[in-house]
Structure formats: structure tokens, C-alpha cells
Design a protein around this motif. Structure first.
Motif, PDB file in Angstrom:
ATOM      1  N   LEU A 131      -1.077  -1.582   9.176  1.00  0.00           N
ATOM      2  CA  LEU A 131      -1.302  -0.597   8.120  1.00  0.00           C
ATOM      3  C   LEU A 131      -0.186  -0.631   7.082  1.00  0.00           C
ATOM      4  N   ALA A 132       1.038  -0.937   7.517  1.00  0.00           N
ATOM      5  CA  ALA A 132       2.115  -1.126   6.543  1.00  0.00           C
ATOM      6  C   ALA A 132       1.784  -2.298   5.625  1.00  0.00           C
ATOM      7  N   GLY A 133       1.209  -3.351   6.197  1.00  0.00           N
ATOM      8  CA  GLY A 133       0.780  -4.477   5.379  1.00  0.00           C
ATOM      9  C   GLY A 133      -0.313  -4.097   4.404  1.00  0.00           C
ATOM     10  N   ALA A 134      -1.306  -3.367   4.890  1.00  0.00           N
ATOM     11  CA  ALA A 134      -2.389  -2.937   4.003  1.00  0.00           C
ATOM     12  C   ALA A 134      -1.847  -2.079   2.867  1.00  0.00           C
ATOM     13  N   ALA A 135      -0.903  -1.204   3.176  1.00  0.00           N
ATOM     14  CA  ALA A 135      -0.331  -0.315   2.165  1.00  0.00           C
ATOM     15  C   ALA A 135       0.528  -1.067   1.155  1.00  0.00           C
ATOM     16  N   ALA A 136       0.883  -2.313   1.472  1.00  0.00           N
ATOM     17  CA  ALA A 136       1.626  -3.160   0.525  1.00  0.00           C
ATOM     18  C   ALA A 136       0.727  -4.184  -0.147  1.00  0.00           C
ATOM     19  N   GLY A 137      -0.577  -4.111   0.096  1.00  0.00           N
ATOM     20  CA  GLY A 137      -1.506  -5.022  -0.563  1.00  0.00           C
ATOM     21  C   GLY A 137      -1.685  -6.360   0.115  1.00  0.00           C
ATOM     22  N   VAL A 138      -1.231  -6.499   1.356  1.00  0.00           N
ATOM     23  CA  VAL A 138      -1.418  -7.762   2.084  1.00  0.00           C
ATOM     24  C   VAL A 138      -2.913  -8.036   2.229  1.00  0.00           C
ATOM     25  N   LEU A 178      -2.463  -3.730  -8.261  1.00  0.00           N
ATOM     26  CA  LEU A 178      -1.755  -4.735  -7.482  1.00  0.00           C
ATOM     27  C   LEU A 178      -2.704  -5.846  -7.048  1.00  0.00           C
ATOM     28  N   ALA A 179      -2.529  -7.029  -7.626  1.00  0.00           N
ATOM     29  CA  ALA A 179      -3.241  -8.250  -7.221  1.00  0.00           C
ATOM     30  C   ALA A 179      -4.757  -8.076  -7.182  1.00  0.00           C
ATOM     31  N   GLY A 180      -5.284  -7.253  -8.058  1.00  0.00           N
ATOM     32  CA  GLY A 180      -6.726  -7.055  -8.118  1.00  0.00           C
ATOM     33  C   GLY A 180      -7.297  -6.330  -6.918  1.00  0.00           C
ATOM     34  N   LEU A 204      10.668  -8.782  -8.303  1.00  0.00           N
ATOM     35  CA  LEU A 204      10.177  -7.436  -8.578  1.00  0.00           C
ATOM     36  C   LEU A 204       9.419  -6.897  -7.371  1.00  0.00           C
ATOM     37  N   LEU A 205       9.800  -5.713  -6.930  1.00  0.00           N
ATOM     38  CA  LEU A 205       9.136  -5.045  -5.817  1.00  0.00           C
ATOM     39  C   LEU A 205       8.318  -3.873  -6.356  1.00  0.00           C
ATOM     40  N   PRO A 206       6.993  -3.970  -6.377  1.00  0.00           N
ATOM     41  CA  PRO A 206       6.182  -2.832  -6.826  1.00  0.00           C
ATOM     42  C   PRO A 206       6.485  -1.585  -5.995  1.00  0.00           C
ATOM     43  N   THR A 207       6.600  -0.453  -6.663  1.00  0.00           N
ATOM     44  CA  THR A 207       6.910   0.797  -5.985  1.00  0.00           C
ATOM     45  C   THR A 207       6.243   1.941  -6.746  1.00  0.00           C
ATOM     46  N   GLN A 208       6.469   3.157  -6.262  1.00  0.00           N
ATOM     47  CA  GLN A 208       5.828   4.343  -6.833  1.00  0.00           C
ATOM     48  C   GLN A 208       4.308   4.153  -6.885  1.00  0.00           C
ATOM     49  N   VAL A 235       9.222  -6.344   5.999  1.00  0.00           N
ATOM     50  CA  VAL A 235       8.035  -5.487   6.005  1.00  0.00           C
ATOM     51  C   VAL A 235       8.149  -4.430   4.914  1.00  0.00           C
ATOM     52  N   ASP A 236       9.333  -3.838   4.766  1.00  0.00           N
ATOM     53  CA  ASP A 236       9.516  -2.826   3.720  1.00  0.00           C
ATOM     54  C   ASP A 236       9.324  -3.406   2.319  1.00  0.00           C
TER      55      ASP A 236
END
Length: 350
Positions: A314-321, A24-26, A4-8, A270-271
């Protein structure tokens, strides 16, 4: 296997009906739907309907939304409710990024690490063997002699240290010198003794994906679907490491950007970074100054990849890394502070 890829992602979660978005992950991100991967055609399913996808999807959803427990490491605590920075400190003569600037100089290397911590690095990641393509293997005793004096100085200064190695004796020497975390590009595959070291010491460990870690970090012959294959590999490796006595909540995973992967593979990973939350562990992203940046920008050399490194962070941060492994600590920390300011404002109802 289904993933599952979280989106929206929802900039203003308070504006949605109850149950329509999930956290997302707290962390600081909320999302309204999943893209379903690895189970026929890709499709979008609202968060509220995830139960319709079956038992595995419900387990993955529970992992995606569960807060990641903090790591208590002596007097230090590493929390995972916002993105943090790990500063890269190489003490090798052949690093691809710094040309061996700190080789043979433990005091100078430690000073550089302390400066990273002062600039905002939550962790300093010390490595004594280059993992660039074609780099020679370093004898484990030489590697231990390189890193232990640096780790000891950093730990004495109150810096939280991870040791970047795939060799059990180096792990033992670094942990004895004061390192708190093991970061292994082979996911504890390279050295048959390494898993026992991590299990015995209780040190948290970062498990990184590479296609054939028993042969080195840059092997492999391509992927049919890089995202689901890397997810499947890491899920199996987590299960094996847990079965050997390592607590799941002491494991972090790394998709291994640049290790045995093409530019297309790296961009796909990354995406799809948010899908890795389904593994139930904190995520490390190590994309700083990597070859993919040069490939996208007219073969920009290593010293001119700061902009690309910040974009990937920043792409990582925007994905919750949760942990971003970088060379340019101060610039990345500044970028994350601005990113967090924007997120804090968006999450506050007007």
C-alpha cells in the motif's frame, strides 16, 4: 545530481487552482509540490515553480507527469494507470519464502500460477534460481529446465508470464516457451549476452538496482545517500540499455529493496519511491515477506509477514508504483481494490 520527489499529495485535485497540482505518471495520484534531492539542502518547491529549478528539473517533471504507455504483449495488454500485482512463483528447492514447494513439479507449479492469475495477478513472475543471501549459483541449463515447462503451461493457459533470471540462455528458453517479460535482478549486467537477447526479442525488461550486480545481488559497502545514489545508478543503466537498442518505453525499474541494503536504506527508498517516477519508466516494488519486515516486528519469520507485506504494497500504491511483486496475491489484490475504491471516491467531486 538533482532529483525531484513528488510530495503534498492532493486527495481532491479539483479543489486546486489550475497549474497548482500535477498528475503522477498518468495514474490515480495528484501532487502539489516537489522535495528537491541531491542539490544542496532539501527544500520544497511548488509544482507551478518547477521551471525555476532549471532545465534538468523541467525534464524530470515532464517524465514524472507523463503517462506510461501500456505494454502490448501478444493478445494481452498491461496498463500502468493503476497499481497491478505480479505473483511470485518460485520453482527452486531453496526459496526463502516457500521452501521449494513447487520444485520438480511443473504441473503443480503451473497450477499455482494459474491460481494466482485467477486471484487477480496481472503477471506471474517465474524464477528458477534463489536470490536469497548465500544461495548457490544454478547452472544455466538446469535453471532453464526448471522454468521452461512451467512457463509453457502458464502461457498455454493464457497467463501473462515474466521470467525472473539474470542468464541469457534462461531468458531465451523462457521467451521461447511463452514468457513475455524479462525481470533481471542484475539489470542485464550479470550475463554479457543478456542485453542482446532483450534488444533482439523486443521483450520488455525490468532493471533492478543492486550495488555490484556483476558479483551478485547482495554486495556493496554502504551509501552516503541511498536514494540519490540508486536513482543515479538506474538513470545511467537506463541510458546504457536504450543505447544498446532497447526502447525506453519497454523498460521498468525496480529500486531493489533488500538487495545489498540495510534496514535504514530500505526504509529511505520506500519513503522516496515517488522520486523514481523521474526516471520516466514504470516502477516495480518487490518488498513482499522481506527481511525488513522481520527487523521491524520482533524478528517475525517469513510465514508471519503478511501484514508487513500488505503495508509495503500500500505504501507503493500511495507512491504511484505500477507493479507490486508479491507472494500473497489474493490478500494484496483485495487491499488494492479497497485502496482504489477510496481513491475513486476522493477523485469524484461531491
Amino acid at each position: 545530481m538533482l532529483h525531484l520527489l513528488p510530495t503534498q499529495f492532493a486527495a481532491a485535485p479539483f479543489a486546486y487552482p489550475d497549474g497548482a497540482v500535477a498528475r503522477l505518471a498518468g495514474g490515480m495520484l495528484w501532487f502539489a509540490a516537489y522535495e528537491v534531492l541531491g542539490d544542496g539542502p532539501r527544500r520544497i518547491v511548488p509544482v507551478a515553480d518547477v521551471a525555476s529549478l532549471g532545465e534538468r528539473a523541467q525534464r524530470l517533471h515532464a517524465r514524472v507527469v507523463a503517462p506510461r504507455p501500456a505494454w502490448t504483449l501478444g493478445a494481452r495488454t498491461l496498463r500502468f494507470d493503476q497499481p497491478l500485482v505480479a505473483g511470485i512463483l518460485n520453482v527452486t528447492p531453496d526459496s526463502f519464502s516457500d521452501g521449494g514447494a513447487h520444485a520438480g513439479d511443473p504441473a503443480g507449479a503451473a497450477a499455482a500460477g494459474v491460481a494466482m492469475a485467477a486471484a487477480g495477478a496481472a503477471v506471474v513472475d517465474v524464477g528458477g534460481e534463489s536470490t536469497r543471501p548465500g544461495a548457490p549459483l544454478v547452472w544455466e541449463e538446469d535453471e532453464a529446465r526448471r522454468v521452461a515447462p512451467v512457463v509453457e503451461r502458464l502461457a498455454a493457459a493464457g497467463t501473462l508470464v515474466s521470467i525472473d533470471t539474470r542468464k541469457a540462455p534462461v531468458m531465451e528458453a523462457a521467451l521461447a516457451a511463452g514468457a513475455a517479460i524479462v525481470n533481471d535482478v542484475s539489470a542485464l549486467h550479470w550475463d554479457g549476452r543478456a542485453l542482446a537477447v532483450v534488444a533482439r526479442t523486443g521483450a520488455p525488461v525490468v532493471l533492478m538496482h543492486s550495488p555490484d550486480p556483476s558479483k551478485g545481488p547482495h554486495g556493496g559497502s554502504g551509501y552516503r545517500d541511498v536514494v540519490t545514489e540508486v536513482l543515479d545508478w538506474l538513470e545511467a543503466r537506463i541510458q546504457a540499455v536504450v543505447a544498446a537498442g532497447v526502447a525506453r518505453d519497454r523498460i521498468m525499474i525496480d529500486p531493489g529493496i533488500g538487495f545489498g541494503k540495510s534496514l535504514t536504506d530500505n526504509l529511505a527508498l520506500v519513503d522516496a519511491l515517488a522520486a523514481f517516477h523521474g526516471l520516466g519508466c514504470p516502477i516495480m516494488l518487490g518488498a513482499s515477506r522481506k527481511r525488513m519486515i522481520g527487523a521491524l516486528d520482533n524478528e517475525a519469520p517469513v510465514e508471519r509477514r503478511l501484514g508487513g507485506s500488505i503495508a509495503l504494497a500500500l505504501a507503493g500504491a500511495a507512491a504511484g508504483v505500477q507493479l507490486l511483486r508479491v507472494h500473497d496475491v489474493a490478500d494484496t489484490v483485495q487491499a488494492l481494490r479497497v485502496w482504489r475504491g477510496l481513491r475513486d471516491r476522493a477523485l469524484a467531486p461531491s
